[in-house]
Write a protein that holds these residues in place. Sequence first.
Motif, PDB file in Angstrom:
ATOM      1  N   TYR A   8      -7.906  -6.018   1.652  1.00 44.50           N
ATOM      2  CA  TYR A   8      -6.461  -6.041   1.368  1.00 44.50           C
ATOM      3  C   TYR A   8      -6.219  -5.873  -0.138  1.00 44.50           C
ATOM      4  O   TYR A   8      -5.294  -5.184  -0.561  1.00 44.50           O
ATOM      5  CB  TYR A   8      -5.863  -7.349   1.868  1.00 44.50           C
ATOM      6  CG  TYR A   8      -4.355  -7.399   1.805  1.00 44.50           C
ATOM      7  CD1 TYR A   8      -3.577  -6.502   2.528  1.00 44.50           C
ATOM      8  CD2 TYR A   8      -3.690  -8.342   1.021  1.00 44.50           C
ATOM      9  CE1 TYR A   8      -2.198  -6.532   2.478  1.00 44.50           C
ATOM     10  CE2 TYR A   8      -2.305  -8.391   0.953  1.00 44.50           C
ATOM     11  CZ  TYR A   8      -1.565  -7.480   1.689  1.00 44.50           C
ATOM     12  OH  TYR A   8      -0.192  -7.502   1.630  1.00 44.50           O
ATOM     13  N   LEU A  38      -2.947  -0.777   6.694  1.00 41.04           N
ATOM     14  CA  LEU A  38      -2.373  -0.277   5.439  1.00 41.04           C
ATOM     15  C   LEU A  38      -3.332   0.721   4.809  1.00 41.04           C
ATOM     16  O   LEU A  38      -4.546   0.500   4.821  1.00 41.04           O
ATOM     17  CB  LEU A  38      -2.138  -1.415   4.446  1.00 41.04           C
ATOM     18  CG  LEU A  38      -1.368  -2.643   4.928  1.00 41.04           C
ATOM     19  CD1 LEU A  38      -1.138  -3.598   3.753  1.00 41.04           C
ATOM     20  CD2 LEU A  38      -0.041  -2.246   5.536  1.00 41.04           C
ATOM     21  N   TRP A  75       5.597   3.411   2.067  1.00 43.14           N
ATOM     22  CA  TRP A  75       6.140   2.178   1.471  1.00 43.14           C
ATOM     23  C   TRP A  75       7.613   2.342   1.145  1.00 43.14           C
ATOM     24  O   TRP A  75       8.375   1.370   1.180  1.00 43.14           O
ATOM     25  CB  TRP A  75       5.339   1.787   0.219  1.00 43.14           C
ATOM     26  CG  TRP A  75       5.488   2.748  -0.934  1.00 43.14           C
ATOM     27  CD1 TRP A  75       4.715   3.828  -1.213  1.00 43.14           C
ATOM     28  CD2 TRP A  75       6.486   2.709  -1.952  1.00 43.14           C
ATOM     29  NE1 TRP A  75       5.162   4.467  -2.336  1.00 43.14           N
ATOM     30  CE2 TRP A  75       6.252   3.798  -2.819  1.00 43.14           C
ATOM     31  CE3 TRP A  75       7.554   1.847  -2.227  1.00 43.14           C
ATOM     32  CZ2 TRP A  75       7.045   4.058  -3.919  1.00 43.14           C
ATOM     33  CZ3 TRP A  75       8.342   2.117  -3.331  1.00 43.14           C
ATOM     34  CH2 TRP A  75       8.084   3.215  -4.169  1.00 43.14           C
ATOM     35  N   GLY A 127       0.850  -1.189   0.000  1.00 43.43           N
ATOM     36  CA  GLY A 127       0.000   0.000   0.000  1.00 43.43           C
ATOM     37  C   GLY A 127       0.878   1.229   0.000  1.00 43.43           C
ATOM     38  O   GLY A 127       2.068   1.145  -0.306  1.00 43.43           O
ATOM     39  N   ASP A 128       0.328   2.390   0.343  1.00 48.65           N
ATOM     40  CA  ASP A 128       1.108   3.628   0.304  1.00 48.65           C
ATOM     41  C   ASP A 128       1.698   3.986   1.671  1.00 48.65           C
ATOM     42  O   ASP A 128       2.856   4.334   1.769  1.00 48.65           O
ATOM     43  CB  ASP A 128       0.224   4.781  -0.193  1.00 48.65           C
ATOM     44  CG  ASP A 128      -0.198   4.572  -1.641  1.00 48.65           C
ATOM     45  OD1 ASP A 128       0.584   3.980  -2.407  1.00 48.65           O
ATOM     46  OD2 ASP A 128      -1.313   4.964  -2.009  1.00 48.65           O
ATOM     47  N   VAL A 184      -6.544  -2.246  -1.178  1.00 45.85           N
ATOM     48  CA  VAL A 184      -5.431  -1.358  -0.813  1.00 45.85           C
ATOM     49  C   VAL A 184      -4.151  -1.716  -1.567  1.00 45.85           C
ATOM     50  O   VAL A 184      -3.368  -0.844  -1.919  1.00 45.85           O
ATOM     51  CB  VAL A 184      -5.199  -1.419   0.719  1.00 45.85           C
ATOM     52  CG1 VAL A 184      -3.941  -0.646   1.115  1.00 45.85           C
ATOM     53  CG2 VAL A 184      -6.406  -0.855   1.453  1.00 45.85           C
ATOM     54  N   THR A 185      -3.949  -2.998  -1.822  1.00 43.56           N
ATOM     55  CA  THR A 185      -2.683  -3.441  -2.436  1.00 43.56           C
ATOM     56  C   THR A 185      -2.966  -4.137  -3.774  1.00 43.56           C
ATOM     57  O   THR A 185      -4.104  -4.265  -4.197  1.00 43.56           O
ATOM     58  CB  THR A 185      -1.957  -4.441  -1.511  1.00 43.56           C
ATOM     59  OG1 THR A 185      -2.741  -5.651  -1.459  1.00 43.56           O
ATOM     60  CG2 THR A 185      -1.797  -3.895  -0.110  1.00 43.56           C
ATOM     61  N   ARG A 215      -4.239   3.205   1.423  1.00 44.84           N
ATOM     62  CA  ARG A 215      -3.988   3.553   0.011  1.00 44.84           C
ATOM     63  C   ARG A 215      -4.478   4.975  -0.232  1.00 44.84           C
ATOM     64  O   ARG A 215      -5.643   5.298   0.052  1.00 44.84           O
ATOM     65  CB  ARG A 215      -4.720   2.584  -0.908  1.00 44.84           C
ATOM     66  CG  ARG A 215      -4.465   2.857  -2.375  1.00 44.84           C
ATOM     67  CD  ARG A 215      -5.217   1.891  -3.234  1.00 44.84           C
ATOM     68  NE  ARG A 215      -5.180   2.313  -4.628  1.00 44.84           N
ATOM     69  CZ  ARG A 215      -5.871   1.749  -5.586  1.00 44.84           C
ATOM     70  NH1 ARG A 215      -6.680   0.745  -5.295  1.00 44.84           N
ATOM     71  NH2 ARG A 215      -5.783   2.174  -6.816  1.00 44.84           N
TER      72      ARG A 215
END
Lengths: 261, 523
Positions: B114, B319, B363, B54-55, B117-118, B321
């Motif tokens: 999840y 996490l 990240w 993620g970010d 976000v990823t 985003r």
Amino acid sequence: MESQTHTQPKKKQWKGDPNAILSARAIHKTYKLGRLAVPVLHGVNLDVQKGEWVTILGASGSGKSTFLHLLGGLDRPDRHVRSDQQRRPVSAPSVKFEGRELTKMVARQLDHYRANDVGFVFQFYHLLPELSVIQNVAVGAMIKHGRIGYHMNRKSIIDRATMLLDRFGLSHRLKHRPTELSGGERQRVAIARALINEPSLLLADEPTGNLDAKTGGSILDSIFELRQDTGLTLVMVTHDERIAERSDRVIRLHDGRIVED
Amino acid sequence: MYQALLTKKYLTRKVMPLLAMVAVMLSVATILITWSVMGGFLKNLVNSGRTLVGDVVIVWPNVGFAHYDELIVMLEADQDITAATPTIETFGLAQLPDDRIELISIKGVDAKSYSDVTGFADTMWWKPLDKPTVKDHAGDDIRLMPEYKAIFEQIHANGLSMTRPHPKTGVIEPAGVLGIEVTGLNQRTKWGGYYPLNTNRALPDGSVEIVESFMPRDGSIGLTILALDSSGRPIDPVTRTIPIANEFQSGLYEVDQGTIFVPLEILQKMLRLNEASKVELVKDNDDPFPTEFDPATGQFVPKMKEIVGIDPARVTTVLVRGADGIALDKLQDRVRMIYNDFADEYAGQVPTGFQMERQIKTWEDLNRTMISAVEKETLMVLFIFGIVSMTTVFLVLAIFWSMATEKTKDIGVLRALGASTMGIAWLWVRYGASIGLVGAAAGTTLGYLVVSNINQIHDWMGENLNIVIWDPRQYYFIEIPSDVDPVKAVIIFVIGVLTCVLGALIPALHSALLDPVKALRFE
């Protein structure tokens, strides 16, 4: 500025001809070959009048080419006499062109002198092999005028180069490379190059030395005609007595000294 | 003016400047190719490292933090944030199908959020393919085979939902997604794919059992982890068998070789981070022996514990985003502010928002070691190639020195015609710059063409010359990574030109300072 120099008391010792276009006094020159000092000129004096043709005669190694280089501002005379054992000062050397003292000029002024006032002709022509005939002639004007000046005067420069080459019978060779020309033609190109900037003084170093008698004679005819037409002052170095016969005055140089004037 | 004319003539009529140009061209092309490949390698690595992160992440390791659902609601309410997801990260021991035990990183995730976000969903390896991967020219990938399409569709769906039907009962049960390199039983092919192998398993009676190792069908992993109590002290080890729904490939070998994703609830339970009743020992000053009615026995028994509340579920990581186009540092600041509000709202129940620098990371922070290692490697390789390329300076110097010597008499003639020392110097510098410009332009073009077609060139070399440098069986990226950055190309181009000018400088000065008389007499 230069005339003021003449009025200075120190300069009253000057014994040359004040009307001469070119005067040289007390010219000494010694070259070093490793540790060995080789004296070439021993206090040579010379005055050349405007429009005069002076021939400097001398055997090989007599110092005549060295003297010509000094007159053309390619080299500077010694201020000291060097021998293997000692180094002693000599009376101030002087080379004057139209009253301007060459020995006191900075490098930039000498460059200007060579570009504007003097034309050189060499025994081995020294043309630039990559350039065509007309480019070889114009290159002197390129140096004189610079990029912008050359572009601004391009037509007149090319016209003059063409005119000179035409005069020397090379109008059909303008685009040729030096390697495509005979020795006589190359020397004519070299003379045209020397004259492109309309100099007052032509310094020629054995211009016929590398040519047969007939071609050499033809070259001399061209120079003679040119001088007649333009009033060009000419100092020519040679060891050929026949050339000397055509000049106004002959100077004989022997072991770095003038033995006859 | 004469410099321009002579430069043009020298450039077109001499072999030596051509050699100098070739030297500059090869040097520029070499550095551009090296930098582009290393840059591409770094870019691939960074992108891969980012895939499962993620970010921005909020991390409270070990005991984690509660009320994460409320934090996620607060985060997702912000316009700079697209999605957030809770995860748990820990380590454990994995018992593999051939009974090997390996250390493994275990990540508890909520599959859907999840994936939001990823890039988790994209990393699923076992899924049906419509077209072969770039190096699979023969179409050997089993994922292409039509007869397996339905199976792979099911496996893919299993991976996305992190569930799998029990092989015998058909009951849907939670399952994990395993890194493709964890078992070591997926054989990497020459075209960069995988082919599952069978393996042998030794039995106590001395016999050997052949174990099919295609994990998504009926494979499972035994996970053993050490649970911690709320104060971070280890409790008893917990072991559980996790069925494998699918395998993933993130592009980072270290991750794919040592990571398993399991459903969040399972890991919460194993680590005792799930929601639980909060109990206390009974203390009654009036009655030293309190009792309570036990419905199981119908008798009063000593009252030892009392439920005093609910201990909410916890996670170690959230996490985040960011919205498209938001700067990473801005997103990080935004997350910090939201966490501070969250910590204020749940004061005493969640870790304080004070000094969150170590807890809220981007990240890039998480991959800093890896990125800086590759950056340093790139720098080192460039430095070495830079030194090698410095030979170009000396090559150009040698060529120019030779040319300047050859042209000594011409220099004398030009000086006799009135050319200045600076003019002569400029002739050679300009000539060097021209050779540099042409050589560097050719080198940049050559480098660009090579980098753009590096994989095709490599394939051709493999097929025709049997030279395979980048073998996907050894390297993790299927293709040679490359990334031509225009800024890098410009930098290399300029350095290429300067190299040539530098090489021309000494001969230029030498020519300029030549005594014209000596130059004219030069033989």
